[in-house]
Design a protein around this motif. Sequence first.
Motif, PDB file in Angstrom:
ATOM      1  N   LEU A 218       0.829  -1.206   0.000  1.00 46.19           N
ATOM      2  CA  LEU A 218       0.000   0.000   0.000  1.00 46.19           C
ATOM      3  C   LEU A 218       0.867   1.261   0.000  1.00 46.19           C
ATOM      4  CD1 LEU A 218      -2.798  -1.207   2.439  1.00 46.19           C
ATOM      5  CD2 LEU A 218      -3.166  -0.411   0.081  1.00 46.19           C
ATOM      6  N   ALA A 219       1.954   1.228   0.743  1.00 46.78           N
ATOM      7  CA  ALA A 219       2.845   2.391   0.783  1.00 46.78           C
ATOM      8  C   ALA A 219       3.495   2.625  -0.585  1.00 46.78           C
ATOM      9  CB  ALA A 219       3.920   2.199   1.862  1.00 46.78           C
TER      10      ALA A 219
ATOM     11  N   GLU B 184       0.848   4.121  -2.880  1.00 44.99           N
ATOM     12  CA  GLU B 184       0.652   5.551  -2.598  1.00 44.99           C
ATOM     13  C   GLU B 184       1.788   6.387  -3.184  1.00 44.99           C
ATOM     14  OE1 GLU B 184      -1.915   7.000  -1.061  1.00 44.99           O
ATOM     15  OE2 GLU B 184      -2.918   5.283  -0.125  1.00 44.99           O
ATOM     16  N   GLU B 185       3.001   5.911  -2.979  1.00 40.31           N
ATOM     17  CA  GLU B 185       4.150   6.682  -3.459  1.00 40.31           C
ATOM     18  C   GLU B 185       4.125   6.783  -4.984  1.00 40.31           C
ATOM     19  OE1 GLU B 185       8.012   5.286  -2.190  1.00 40.31           O
ATOM     20  OE2 GLU B 185       9.029   6.580  -3.675  1.00 40.31           O
TER      21      GLU B 185
ATOM     22  N   ALA C 184       1.517   6.503  -6.989  1.00 35.82           N
ATOM     23  CA  ALA C 184       0.416   7.383  -7.398  1.00 35.82           C
ATOM     24  C   ALA C 184       0.797   8.848  -7.186  1.00 35.82           C
ATOM     25  CB  ALA C 184      -0.850   7.035  -6.624  1.00 35.82           C
ATOM     26  N   GLY C 185       1.481   9.120  -6.083  1.00 39.43           N
ATOM     27  CA  GLY C 185       1.935  10.474  -5.806  1.00 39.43           C
ATOM     28  C   GLY C 185       2.900  10.999  -6.846  1.00 39.43           C
TER      29      GLY C 185
ATOM     30  N   ARG D 240      -7.776   0.405  -2.359  1.00 38.08           N
ATOM     31  CA  ARG D 240      -7.033   1.675  -2.368  1.00 38.08           C
ATOM     32  C   ARG D 240      -6.635   2.061  -3.799  1.00 38.08           C
ATOM     33  NH1 ARG D 240      -7.069   6.436  -1.064  1.00 38.08           N
ATOM     34  NH2 ARG D 240      -5.061   7.490  -0.807  1.00 38.08           N
TER      35      ARG D 240
ATOM     36  N   LEU E  51      -7.573   5.493  -5.832  1.00 38.44           N
ATOM     37  CA  LEU E  51      -6.556   6.352  -6.459  1.00 38.44           C
ATOM     38  C   LEU E  51      -6.672   6.368  -7.983  1.00 38.44           C
ATOM     39  CD1 LEU E  51      -3.502   5.149  -4.316  1.00 38.44           C
ATOM     40  CD2 LEU E  51      -4.510   7.454  -4.235  1.00 38.44           C
TER      41      LEU E  51
END
Lengths: 304, 304
Positions: free
Chosen positions: A23-24, A27-28, A30-31, A77, A81
């Motif tokens: 998940l981390a 997120e990274e 996608a960021g 998630r 996103l």
Amino acid sequence: MAAAQMGPTQKQDTREATLARLLALLEEAAGKGAQLVVFPELAFTTFFPRWLLDGDALEIYYERGMPNSHVQPLFDRARELSVGFYIGYAELTPEGERFNAAVTVGPDGTILGKYRKVHLPGSVEPKPGQTYQQLEKRYFEYGDLGFPAFEGAESWNTPRMGMLICNDRRWPEAWRAYGLQGVELMVMGYNSAAYDPNGGATEDAGLRTFHSSLVAQGNAYMNATWAVSVAKAGDEDGSGLIGGSCIIDPDGRIVAQTESLDDEIVVAECDLDACLQGKTKMFNFAAHRRPEHYRRLIDQVGVE
Amino acid sequence: MAAAQMGPTQKQDTREATLARLLALLEEAAGKGAQLVVFPELAFTTFFPRWLLDGDALEIYYERGMPNSHVQPLFDRARELSVGFYIGYAELTPEGERFNAAVTVGPDGTILGKYRKVHLPGSVEPKPGQTYQQLEKRYFEYGDLGFPAFEGAESWNTPRMGMLICNDRRWPEAWRAYGLQGVELMVMGYNSAAYDPNGGATEDAGLRTFHSSLVAQGNAYMNATWAVSVAKAGDEDGSGLIGGSCIIDPDGRIVAQTESLDDEIVVAECDLDACLQGKTKMFNFAAHRRPEHYRRLIDQVGVE
């Protein structure tokens, strides 16, 4: 596109801890603007074919559906996103078949493509006297889906896509089977030994990482396709895995590559039009291939 | 082994002048200890498919036998030196067939293997409005010998050998056809454009040289074979040709590479035992290939 390299996942790591890392990474990526995140082969667990196992000690490594309750938070998630992903896992079907499998999931959470590893390395029987085994031929059946190209998501510009898993990437036949379906984006994950954990072979991690890049580069160029090739890396349960996850353009050039053996994201924009030059000129298959001379490739298995 | 790169051969160069260069390269390679010298594709002439020609202007480029009186001095000197060679030439058979061909000649002057280029690039009809053409499909028939492996000379440690010509080296099917015959040494010559002489495509000489090395490296590794890949290079009749002739080991590493665009020799020792690791483990074809999934490679020519 993002290559989401993972560092090692130890045998004692909990499912929850590994999911939190995935998940981390999501997120990274996608960021950083990625709309497709490529995770490694067998991304939810340690590379368990290195041991002779049976019963519950083996069964815990297989997924009985994809998605399932353990991995649902990753699917949820990603959909929030609007990011898709490729991920590798050990599949146990309702009929009891076992495969080294991967799926590509769209930004809306639907499974766009499924693949089962064709080129299983290793052996069925353990090698006597070795601490570490390579028992993929014992724990998995040969993939029975062939090399099925599929359409990626609209938000990725609808690339024609293909999936491979680990050792598959070293086999030009696999790439060409996809090339003949017009692929523009190949995605693949791997767990590749950095050295012989039993102390036999002489190839070091540098040479093995070079091999991993070389096959992705050469086959991407010869099929005029983008390629994203992603490692689970580092010291996993006492056995070393190479890193070197990379994004390759249709000219065979590395445009992004990881530097660590840990969880690490690299991203690159993949302009699908960059495939056109190769597909219409040098590798215009219809104009230049000569299959009447390729019979040996299917008439023989080994050297004759 | 030696890679005997040639600089350009202009249209107005005499046969005698070109033969003298070939002899000088042979002497230099022998002086450096080489027992097999690899010359380029179409080594006796300029790369004539760049023009629309007919009649005598075309006929002068074909060899009506190999050897023949024009090239006999090269065969004679090689035998005196106990050196063998690979050389590419335009072949005109007694039956009037035309091929882009190559032979490998043993140190005793006997022809050990013969090859006719399968993957002809270019077109049959000239492209209107272009100063430079690529008319290999007009001037040659597709090679009709397949990919026939053969035994090299005893003084070379009797390698299992295969030949390719130029564009063939970009086609993994050709390498695999030889790989399935257990080749340990692949030899090939090329004339590859350094840029689009008509000003169209955007690939520069650096990228094209990278492609040339990449396909030799990737395919050598994936077939666990040595490879010697040799250019005719430089500015030939106003059209640029890449250099980058190289000797590649079975791990896909470049162990020697030319630096110029001129006549230049590079040599390397090729230990055939270095093929064993790949052939018995990672690329143990009998253990790991899955031809039941490769049907598409011969059932299709182009993308479907």
